[in-house]
Motif scaffolding. Structure first.
Motif, PDB file in Angstrom:
ATOM      1  N   ASP A  34    -102.503  11.526  43.935  1.00 50.43           N
ATOM      2  CA  ASP A  34    -103.085  12.863  43.905  1.00 50.43           C
ATOM      3  C   ASP A  34    -103.363  13.327  45.341  1.00 50.43           C
ATOM      4  O   ASP A  34    -103.294  12.547  46.291  1.00 50.43           O
ATOM      5  CB  ASP A  34    -104.304  12.934  42.980  1.00 50.43           C
ATOM      6  CG  ASP A  34    -105.502  12.177  43.499  1.00 50.43           C
ATOM      7  OD1 ASP A  34    -105.635  11.999  44.727  1.00 50.43           O
ATOM      8  OD2 ASP A  34    -106.309  11.744  42.665  1.00 50.43           O
ATOM      9  N   THR A  35    -103.675  14.606  45.478  1.00 45.97           N
ATOM     10  CA  THR A  35    -103.764  15.195  46.823  1.00 45.97           C
ATOM     11  C   THR A  35    -104.883  14.557  47.652  1.00 45.97           C
ATOM     12  O   THR A  35    -104.718  14.295  48.849  1.00 45.97           O
ATOM     13  CB  THR A  35    -103.957  16.717  46.709  1.00 45.97           C
ATOM     14  OG1 THR A  35    -102.897  17.238  45.891  1.00 45.97           O
ATOM     15  CG2 THR A  35    -103.901  17.386  48.068  1.00 45.97           C
ATOM     16  N   ALA A  36    -106.015  14.292  47.028  1.00 47.40           N
ATOM     17  CA  ALA A  36    -107.127  13.684  47.769  1.00 47.40           C
ATOM     18  C   ALA A  36    -106.724  12.305  48.293  1.00 47.40           C
ATOM     19  O   ALA A  36    -107.057  11.929  49.425  1.00 47.40           O
ATOM     20  CB  ALA A  36    -108.358  13.568  46.863  1.00 47.40           C
ATOM     21  N   HIS A  37    -105.991  11.558  47.473  1.00 44.00           N
ATOM     22  CA  HIS A  37    -105.555  10.225  47.900  1.00 44.00           C
ATOM     23  C   HIS A  37    -104.541  10.330  49.052  1.00 44.00           C
ATOM     24  O   HIS A  37    -104.545   9.486  49.956  1.00 44.00           O
ATOM     25  CB  HIS A  37    -104.957   9.464  46.717  1.00 44.00           C
ATOM     26  CG  HIS A  37    -104.989   7.973  46.888  1.00 44.00           C
ATOM     27  ND1 HIS A  37    -106.180   7.261  46.881  1.00 44.00           N
ATOM     28  CD2 HIS A  37    -104.008   7.067  47.099  1.00 44.00           C
ATOM     29  CE1 HIS A  37    -105.908   5.977  47.074  1.00 44.00           C
ATOM     30  NE2 HIS A  37    -104.593   5.832  47.215  1.00 44.00           N
ATOM     31  N   ARG A  38    -103.703  11.350  49.009  1.00 42.97           N
ATOM     32  CA  ARG A  38    -102.761  11.554  50.125  1.00 42.97           C
ATOM     33  C   ARG A  38    -103.530  11.766  51.435  1.00 42.97           C
ATOM     34  O   ARG A  38    -103.166  11.224  52.478  1.00 42.97           O
ATOM     35  CB  ARG A  38    -101.861  12.772  49.838  1.00 42.97           C
ATOM     36  CG  ARG A  38    -100.877  12.508  48.731  1.00 42.97           C
ATOM     37  CD  ARG A  38    -100.118  13.768  48.298  1.00 42.97           C
ATOM     38  NE  ARG A  38     -99.552  13.504  46.987  1.00 42.97           N
ATOM     39  CZ  ARG A  38     -98.257  13.636  46.659  1.00 42.97           C
ATOM     40  NH1 ARG A  38     -97.393  14.120  47.519  1.00 42.97           N
ATOM     41  NH2 ARG A  38     -97.839  13.328  45.454  1.00 42.97           N
ATOM     42  N   ARG A  39    -104.592  12.567  51.355  1.00 43.38           N
ATOM     43  CA  ARG A  39    -105.380  12.816  52.573  1.00 43.38           C
ATOM     44  C   ARG A  39    -106.042  11.530  53.066  1.00 43.38           C
ATOM     45  O   ARG A  39    -106.113  11.266  54.256  1.00 43.38           O
ATOM     46  CB  ARG A  39    -106.445  13.887  52.298  1.00 43.38           C
ATOM     47  CG  ARG A  39    -105.880  15.279  52.071  1.00 43.38           C
ATOM     48  CD  ARG A  39    -107.006  16.319  52.066  1.00 43.38           C
ATOM     49  NE  ARG A  39    -106.563  17.576  51.486  1.00 43.38           N
ATOM     50  CZ  ARG A  39    -105.845  18.493  52.135  1.00 43.38           C
ATOM     51  NH1 ARG A  39    -105.512  18.286  53.395  1.00 43.38           N
ATOM     52  NH2 ARG A  39    -105.463  19.602  51.539  1.00 43.38           N
TER      53      ARG A  39
ATOM     54  N   ALA B 149     -93.179  18.115  32.050  1.00 40.71           N
ATOM     55  CA  ALA B 149     -93.544  19.412  31.482  1.00 40.71           C
ATOM     56  C   ALA B 149     -95.053  19.631  31.630  1.00 40.71           C
ATOM     57  O   ALA B 149     -95.843  18.731  31.332  1.00 40.71           O
ATOM     58  CB  ALA B 149     -93.135  19.458  30.015  1.00 40.71           C
ATOM     59  N   GLY B 150     -95.443  20.792  32.119  1.00 39.22           N
ATOM     60  CA  GLY B 150     -96.857  21.131  32.225  1.00 39.22           C
ATOM     61  C   GLY B 150     -97.572  20.529  33.424  1.00 39.22           C
ATOM     62  O   GLY B 150     -98.794  20.640  33.543  1.00 39.22           O
ATOM     63  N   THR B 151     -96.837  19.885  34.319  1.00 37.46           N
ATOM     64  CA  THR B 151     -97.458  19.243  35.484  1.00 37.46           C
ATOM     65  C   THR B 151     -97.183  20.063  36.739  1.00 37.46           C
ATOM     66  O   THR B 151     -96.080  20.578  36.904  1.00 37.46           O
ATOM     67  CB  THR B 151     -96.871  17.826  35.678  1.00 37.46           C
ATOM     68  OG1 THR B 151     -96.996  17.113  34.457  1.00 37.46           O
ATOM     69  CG2 THR B 151     -97.591  17.081  36.792  1.00 37.46           C
ATOM     70  N   ASP B 152     -98.171  20.181  37.611  1.00 38.74           N
ATOM     71  CA  ASP B 152     -97.973  20.886  38.882  1.00 38.74           C
ATOM     72  C   ASP B 152     -97.446  19.942  39.943  1.00 38.74           C
ATOM     73  O   ASP B 152     -97.731  18.746  39.920  1.00 38.74           O
ATOM     74  CB  ASP B 152     -99.297  21.485  39.375  1.00 38.74           C
ATOM     75  CG  ASP B 152     -99.674  22.707  38.568  1.00 38.74           C
ATOM     76  OD1 ASP B 152     -98.764  23.328  37.983  1.00 38.74           O
ATOM     77  OD2 ASP B 152    -100.879  23.016  38.517  1.00 38.74           O
ATOM     78  N   ARG B 153     -96.667  20.503  40.856  1.00 38.29           N
ATOM     79  CA  ARG B 153     -96.225  19.720  42.001  1.00 38.29           C
ATOM     80  C   ARG B 153     -97.344  19.658  43.035  1.00 38.29           C
ATOM     81  O   ARG B 153     -98.209  20.534  43.088  1.00 38.29           O
ATOM     82  CB  ARG B 153     -94.963  20.343  42.604  1.00 38.29           C
ATOM     83  CG  ARG B 153     -93.793  20.273  41.625  1.00 38.29           C
ATOM     84  CD  ARG B 153     -92.578  20.993  42.164  1.00 38.29           C
ATOM     85  NE  ARG B 153     -92.204  20.438  43.444  1.00 38.29           N
ATOM     86  CZ  ARG B 153     -91.911  21.157  44.535  1.00 38.29           C
ATOM     87  NH1 ARG B 153     -91.951  22.474  44.491  1.00 38.29           N
ATOM     88  NH2 ARG B 153     -91.602  20.577  45.669  1.00 38.29           N
ATOM     89  N   ARG B 154     -97.327  18.611  43.840  1.00 38.64           N
ATOM     90  CA  ARG B 154     -98.372  18.422  44.856  1.00 38.64           C
ATOM     91  C   ARG B 154     -97.787  18.558  46.248  1.00 38.64           C
ATOM     92  O   ARG B 154     -96.590  18.358  46.433  1.00 38.64           O
ATOM     93  CB  ARG B 154     -98.989  17.041  44.687  1.00 38.64           C
ATOM     94  CG  ARG B 154     -99.857  16.970  43.450  1.00 38.64           C
ATOM     95  CD  ARG B 154    -100.258  15.541  43.147  1.00 38.64           C
ATOM     96  NE  ARG B 154    -101.045  15.516  41.928  1.00 38.64           N
ATOM     97  CZ  ARG B 154    -101.097  14.488  41.087  1.00 38.64           C
ATOM     98  NH1 ARG B 154    -100.382  13.405  41.342  1.00 38.64           N
ATOM     99  NH2 ARG B 154    -101.841  14.533  40.006  1.00 38.64           N
ATOM    100  N   PRO B 155     -98.625  18.852  47.237  1.00 44.44           N
ATOM    101  CA  PRO B 155     -98.094  18.937  48.607  1.00 44.44           C
ATOM    102  C   PRO B 155     -97.587  17.567  49.057  1.00 44.44           C
ATOM    103  O   PRO B 155     -98.187  16.537  48.746  1.00 44.44           O
ATOM    104  CB  PRO B 155     -99.300  19.378  49.439  1.00 44.44           C
ATOM    105  CG  PRO B 155    -100.492  19.070  48.610  1.00 44.44           C
ATOM    106  CD  PRO B 155    -100.071  19.129  47.172  1.00 44.44           C
TER     107      PRO B 155
END
Lengths: 437, 437
Positions: free
Chosen positions: A204-209, A234-240
């Motif tokens: 997840d994005t927080a873990h990437r940071r 399906a139904g999932t957003d892409r992350r940076p």
């Protein structure tokens, strides 16, 4: 007795290494059982393949050279047919794609267009492996192509626990410090933050940071490999991407067009914006050093192949999200179908468990018995089903109780058939039916 | 002060090596003086380039897959667009070309199709360099791409005198024995028997046989590189390749389509029929070991690029001699024109001398002063002429009194203009006019 000219032991150790033999073995099994349902192959979906499209891609790129870049006819011909720029000729289109699809701002001069992502991996590892004390970290289980490339440059790969977050930061920190205490030089950690091969896990994005913070604190490069990021469930957003979040040039970004355009072009790239200080006082991007290595491996990536990819990019204003509407839907459909199919065939709370990834091609199925190559052969021969033993993604190579299923190159009907066969195999092995002697 | 993330000294030594910097330097000089007449570039002639031909080549190869090999439409598309066979898909056509043009009988299974001849070179050197005691021999002056590839795998290259015969056998024998006495393991000797780059020298057939005998006696492999063999001078016969004379699997043969079809496809190949005994008791060709390495460098050579080459081969029943009638005439004409032009501008018996090669692209001009990179810059800036300092082809890199002229990418009018400028430069330097401080 067949005559022998050379013993394999006189050749570089990589050729007899499990990582390189593993890729070979899996290909051979697949060739041996062409009629089997393959939930093994990570190759892209073929339903939309049309080799006549190559002409359209080539011509669109030729028009781009003439109309947008102002080249005359002889210059267009020279660009496609002659030796060319080591760093490539579609770097500006790749930078535009990264801006459009990934919101990444990338200087095209920091891009090296490579012969598939595999060459990008090899160039980065060749550059980073300068000394026998150098060591690479990689989240385990690890893509075999990374381990194999590391073998070619005699670079040891130390596993880092993946866990549910995609990378166990405490384990990575401890590993780096332990290596330094041993007198080793940790160069980088290889990660696949989106729908990893083979685990299917995403960060997840927080873990990437947090991973970026750790890399800064421990003075470590991160090698981000992103072949599947375009394909969320399906139904999932892409992350940076990690690279989009990277403000300190900690991330070397590896890109592939194998799954988003087509594998046959063999075009990938690396973004390497790290500033390298030369012995003559000049400073330039790491990409320029990688290009020097590339000039002695493949000289330059085929401009014809690049034109195919360039034309495909131009057809959708450099958006591969837009270009892959059908493919994205097919992969998401298949992934949902596989996970639902597993749930219908194996009871909840039972000994067979599986991951439910947020996207990508791969699901890992845990079973109550060791999964080795002999079992794969039996599955192919007796049940008509191919999959990949998870042991191939661990350096030790010892059997683990898990296998990888891929949804990328099959139809829903093939998934149903494959899962029926898997259920039969698992049932028989669990019951001790026909177990190998 | 520009920020620096990495010192070049922390990267693999190859990136700061003269061999790799040399290629870079020569490219940069050429880019810096785009208006100069270039007698430097070894690229093929462009007059006959036509990128529209790519479509014809691709379609011809698609028809071959369908009509000759019996593939259905989906299989044709898969062959061109999907991941593919590591050793390539035009190996059967390459074997036919070698039979037709070189009278070589080659098992297609011993061929690996590579990303240009450069990758072939890299794969062979990677396989052979197993131990720090390994050493390679190469006829000096040596093609920079060979030296650079050797650097990438930390394989030392020891020069062997070339001399008028193409390789000094006594020097090679002495060098091999000396290396063994030092505890080193000589792996192979790299040679370019036909119209070598950069010397232009060729070996006669008797000398080729003596070299093969020496290789057998000293238990040495020979790496034969043959990019120019198809281009004899006017009135000169072609000679059998070393590989055609090789009855004992001593020769690893490197082939290129860069000069005989087009460089932009980036397709080359290696014939490696040496029998390798595996640790599991199996025996197979060295090609299979090279393929394992290739799978971790570039996975496979782009089938689209291979289709372009395959289509071009099929257009002339796999004869590149037949396909290159115009090109062969142009190169032979240019070579004659250059040699004649030198004779008209520099008196016989004078301090300026030159080679008269039996074919190929290159003439070496000896001058009565050291030729270094500064002189090349001056030649480009003040005289509008590019050439290659011969120093770049010697490992020591110290200036030698010679430069290489190439005839491959110019017209007779450009040769005339270039030679006028060369005469002016040589005259001025000899007279001490405007010498750099």
């Amino acid at each position: 007795m067949e005559p022998v000219d050379l013993a394999v032991t006189t050749l570089h150790g990589s050729v007899d290494d499990p990582a390189l033999n593993s890729m070979n073995f899996l290909n051979e099994v697949a060739q041996h059982y062409p009629e089997a349902v393959s939930l093994a192959a990570g190759r892209p979906y073929e339903e939309f393949f049309d080799s006549a499209l190559l002409h359209a891609h080539l011509d669109r790129f030729r028009r781009h050279l003439a109309d947008d870049l102002g080249l005359d006819r002889a210059q267009v011909d020279r660009t496609l047919l002659q030796y060319g720029r080591t760093k490539g000729i579609v770097h500006h289109l790749i930078a535009r794609h990264l801006a459009v699809d990934e919101r990444m701002t990338v200087d095209p001069e920091t891009i090296v267009v490579t012969v598939g992502c595999q060459e990008a991996m090899f160039l980065v590892l060749r550059a980073l492996r300068a000394d026998p004390a150098d060591v690479l970290f990689a989240v385990a289980p690890t893509y075999v192509g990374l381990t194999g490339a590391a073998r070619l440059v005699d670079l040891p790969v130390r596993p880092v626990a993946g866990g549910p977050d995609g990378v166990d930061l405490a384990d990575l920190r401890a590993g780096v410090r332990r290596a330094r205490a041993e007198g080793l030089r940790p160069r980088a950690c290889y990660v696949m933050p989106d729908f990893a091969n083979p685990s299917g896990v995403s960060m997840d994005t927080a873990h990437r940071r947090r991973l970026l913070d750790l890399a800064a604190a421990e003075d470590l490069l991160l090698i981000e490999d992103n072949p599947y990021g375009l394909f969320p469930a399906a139904g999932t957003d892409r992350r940076p991407t990690l690279k989009a979040l990277d403000t300190a040039r900690r991330v070397v970004y590896l890109g592939s067009f194998a799954k988003t355009v087509l594998p046959g072009a063999r075009v990938g790239y690396v973004v390497a914006d790290q500033r390298v200080g030369g012995s003559d006082g000049t400073v330039g991007p790491l990409a320029d050093q990688l290009a020097k290595i590339k000039s002695m491996v493949t000289v330059n990536t085929s401009p014809i192949s690049q034109a195919v990819i360039g034309g495909a990019l131009l057809a959708h204003d450099c958006s591969l999200v837009a270009a892959n509407v059908r493919e994205r839907a097919a992969y998401a459909r298949n992934l949902g179908h596989l996970v639902d199919g597993l749930a219908r065939r194996f009871p909840a709370g039972g000994p067979v468990r599986w991951t439910v990834p947020a996207g990508g091609f791969f699901v890992v199925v845990t079973v109550p018995f060791p999964v080795d190559d002999a079992l794969l052969h039996r599955s192919a021969r007796e049940y008509g089903l191919l999959w990949t033993p998870m042991a191939h993604f661990y350096d030790a190579g010892t059997p683990v109780r898990a296998l990888r299923l891929s949804v990328s190159a099959v139809t829903p009907a093939q998934i149903d058939l494959g899962l029926d066969r898997l259920a039969a195999l698992v049932g028989d092995v669990t019951a001790g039916v026909g177990a190998p002697a």
